[in-house]
Scaffold this motif. Structure first.
Motif, short mmCIF file in Angstrom:
data_model
loop_
_atom_site.label_atom_id
_atom_site.label_comp_id
_atom_site.label_asym_id
_atom_site.label_seq_id
_atom_site.Cartn_x
_atom_site.Cartn_y
_atom_site.Cartn_z
N GLU A 118 0.81 -1.22 0.00
CA GLU A 118 0.00 0.00 0.00
C GLU A 118 0.85 1.27 0.00
N LEU A 119 2.12 1.11 -0.33
CA LEU A 119 3.03 2.26 -0.31
C LEU A 119 2.49 3.43 -1.13
N ASP A 120 1.98 3.14 -2.33
CA ASP A 120 1.50 4.22 -3.20
C ASP A 120 0.51 5.15 -2.49
N SER A 121 -0.35 4.55 -1.68
CA SER A 121 -1.43 5.34 -1.08
C SER A 121 -0.90 6.32 -0.05
N ILE A 122 0.29 6.06 0.46
CA ILE A 122 0.80 6.88 1.56
C ILE A 122 1.83 7.91 1.08
N ALA A 167 14.65 2.62 4.97
CA ALA A 167 15.45 1.90 5.98
C ALA A 167 15.15 0.41 5.95
N CYS A 168 14.75 -0.09 4.79
CA CYS A 168 14.40 -1.50 4.68
C CYS A 168 15.56 -2.29 4.08
N PRO A 169 15.55 -3.61 4.22
CA PRO A 169 16.59 -4.41 3.57
C PRO A 169 16.39 -4.43 2.06
N LEU A 170 17.47 -4.68 1.35
CA LEU A 170 17.38 -4.84 -0.11
C LEU A 170 17.09 -6.30 -0.42
N GLN A 219 13.91 -4.03 -4.30
CA GLN A 219 14.77 -3.45 -5.33
C GLN A 219 13.96 -2.49 -6.19
N ASN A 220 14.51 -1.27 -6.35
CA ASN A 220 13.84 -0.23 -7.16
C ASN A 220 12.45 0.13 -6.61
N LEU A 221 12.30 -0.03 -5.30
CA LEU A 221 11.01 0.28 -4.68
C LEU A 221 10.56 1.69 -5.03
N LEU A 270 17.53 0.59 -3.58
CA LEU A 270 16.14 0.73 -3.15
C LEU A 270 15.42 1.79 -3.97
N TRP A 271 16.22 2.74 -4.52
CA TRP A 271 15.57 3.77 -5.34
C TRP A 271 16.24 3.84 -6.71
N ASP A 272 15.56 4.48 -7.64
CA ASP A 272 16.11 4.72 -8.97
C ASP A 272 16.95 5.99 -8.86
#
Lengths: 330, 330
Positions: A198-202, A212-215, A220-222, A245-247
């Motif tokens: 539900e990441l998008d909604s927040i 701060a999450c593990p890869l 990956q590319n969250l 974790l990011w682009d």
């Protein structure tokens, strides 16, 4: 029980020393049957593996010397590999682990140091420090004012020991903290916790976003280009997890375009970042060289305590607190 | 009671507005007889002074338009000048104040914002951020590790609202805090407090030194070259007071020589710092442009509350909490 500590040959700051080992054992007097050996010579690993039940070492040594060969044959008595780091993404997938051997990380070691670095990063973002560092390069005095953290929203992705410690500091400063994690177990510092799906909604609420999450393959590319676009204009970002974790290119593009406000990152792709990389020169981006979570004053003491707590748990027939689960990858 | 608010003609971020005034009055319903006028035209000041009992304005306006002339003759009913800043050093000495007129500052307005900036600065110093900002200019990835704040010693010079707020945050992070102040009244965040005359005796313990005192003839050049030499090697400094509290050239010399570890300063000599000034390029020195204590979201609301609290105190025959005492200069 035979334990072998394999240090890197070139390590000056963080080698595990016999003195640290003795000090740790004195804190766990019930574990009086542990026998330990040390080596910092790569050639010393295999002779030790022939007898060791537990190997304590670096992920880079596991990667270079243990993943490739027939570990089960080389280490017939091995039951436990303890890595002196929290991120073990470079060891995934765990198909090289022989049956009956478990992999443990040292998560928990970094919480206090990383928590301090995290609240520092949020305060630096609130106070426009990346902007002022850029102005200092140009020798330009250009005031810009910032507001206190209280009442502002931070979204913290990952509520393990790093993210949890950062969330607690943010709460202390009066921030509204929303957590994102695998599952949706509540966290005392978070007003609410949503599962990663539900990441998008927040994201539209994330004036501050902390990674701060593990890869893992799932993270990956969250934060891809699309998700960066869901953040409010002028959002402030901090990455203490892993660069992938990011682009990173999208991040640099959106900072240059002014859609994102500023970022502090302790992790990059690649590491070390080469001198000609654009990230060094991206406006409002401050880079630190992967040092945020490691406190040389306490690192090995904490790591060894965690190892010994896991050995104690194994003997008591309890779940190992630092077990890496192959199915989730952390 | 007639009150006049004189804003600067060019102020876009911090002008006191009629809406802010009305909101403040609604928080002090007992003060229902206050009449207010506003001007942002320098020519509007003198006509207002003819009637005003209280003038609310900027130190730069007092400096430019009120200190020079015959203020008593121009403002026959004036009883109170309220400055919307805490530092009034540029108005010293106070020999221009007519008899019966008091000068007040807005100390207390800045505490929360400055406290956050202060603990950010201590964390940046502990984490070598000035060093990494220098490395980023050179595009050099060069890890250097730092330790948590707990157990380390911070000496905080000045325990007013700024220094007090910083001391409280430092204590929260487990630091040992030693205060230095005019007198030796204890402070709840400080393990001990020593009077300014004993500063020399405490400097060898100052791994972190915070300057948060007002600039007066007694504090000018407080940290001179000799006193910098009393600090432990690799000491970390933060100045949120005023540039002339320290010998800025000595600071730059000692940072270049590596005797001092690093510094963050929000104040310089001169301000603005010109592009060719060495401070922009001194190693391990991070400069922010005098923005640490001012939060545009809350600044005027806090200032007006403080003004109204002082008017209430005057009417109750109590001591004015924000009175500048001419004998001590703050």
């Amino acid at each position: 029980m035979r334990i072998h500590v394999q240090n890197p040959p070139d390590e000056v700051l963080f080698p595990i020393t016999p003195e640290q080992w003795d000090a740790a054992l004195s804190r766990y007097p019930d574990l009086d049957d542990l026998q330990v050996s040390f080596s910092s010579d790569p050639a010393g690993l295999d002779p030790a593996l022939a007898e060791a039940e537990v190997v304590v070492t670096w992920t880079k040594i596991v990667h270079a010397q243990m993943m490739g060969g027939d570990l089960g044959g080389r280490a017939p008595k091995l039951r436990m590999v303890f890595c002196t780091s929290a991120g073990i993404d470079r060891l995934l997938p765990l198909d090289w682990l022989p049956p009956g051997v478990v992999l443990l990380n040292n998560r928990g070691t970094h919480a206090r140091k990383a928590g301090e670095f995290g609240i520092m990063a949020l305060l630096m973002l609130a106070n426009h420090v990346p902007f002022f560092a850029d102005r200092q390069r140009e020798a330009q005095w250009q005031p810009r004012f910032g507001s206190v953290l209280a009442g502002r929203t931070a979204v913290v992705v990952g509520l393990g020991s790093l993210g949890g410690a950062i969330a607690e500091h943010a709460r202390h400063f009066g921030m509204r903290v929303i957590g994102v994690r695998h599952g949706n177990t509540p966290h005392p510092a978070c007003e609410k916790v949503v599962p990663q799906q539900e990441l998008d909604s927040i994201l539209p609420e994330a004036e501050f976003l902390v990674l701060a999450c593990p890869l893992t393959p799932e993270t990956q590319n969250l934060m891809d280009r699309r998700r960066f676009g869901l953040l409010p204009k002028d959002a402030k970002l901090f990455n203490i997890g892993r660069g992938p974790l990011w682009d990173q290119d999208a991040l640099c593009d959106l900072l240059e375009a002014g859609h994102l406000g500023a970022a502090v990152t302790d992790v990059t792709v690649p590491e070390p970042l080469p001198p000609d990389h654009r990230a060094w020169r991206t406006p409002n981006l401050l880079v630190t060289p992967h040092m945020s979570a490691d406190d040389p004053g306490t690192y090995n003491d904490r790591s060894l305590d965690i190892l010994l707590e896991n050995i104690r748990a194994e003997r008591a027939g309890q779940e190992l607190p630092n077990l890496i689960r192959p199915d989730r990858g952390y």
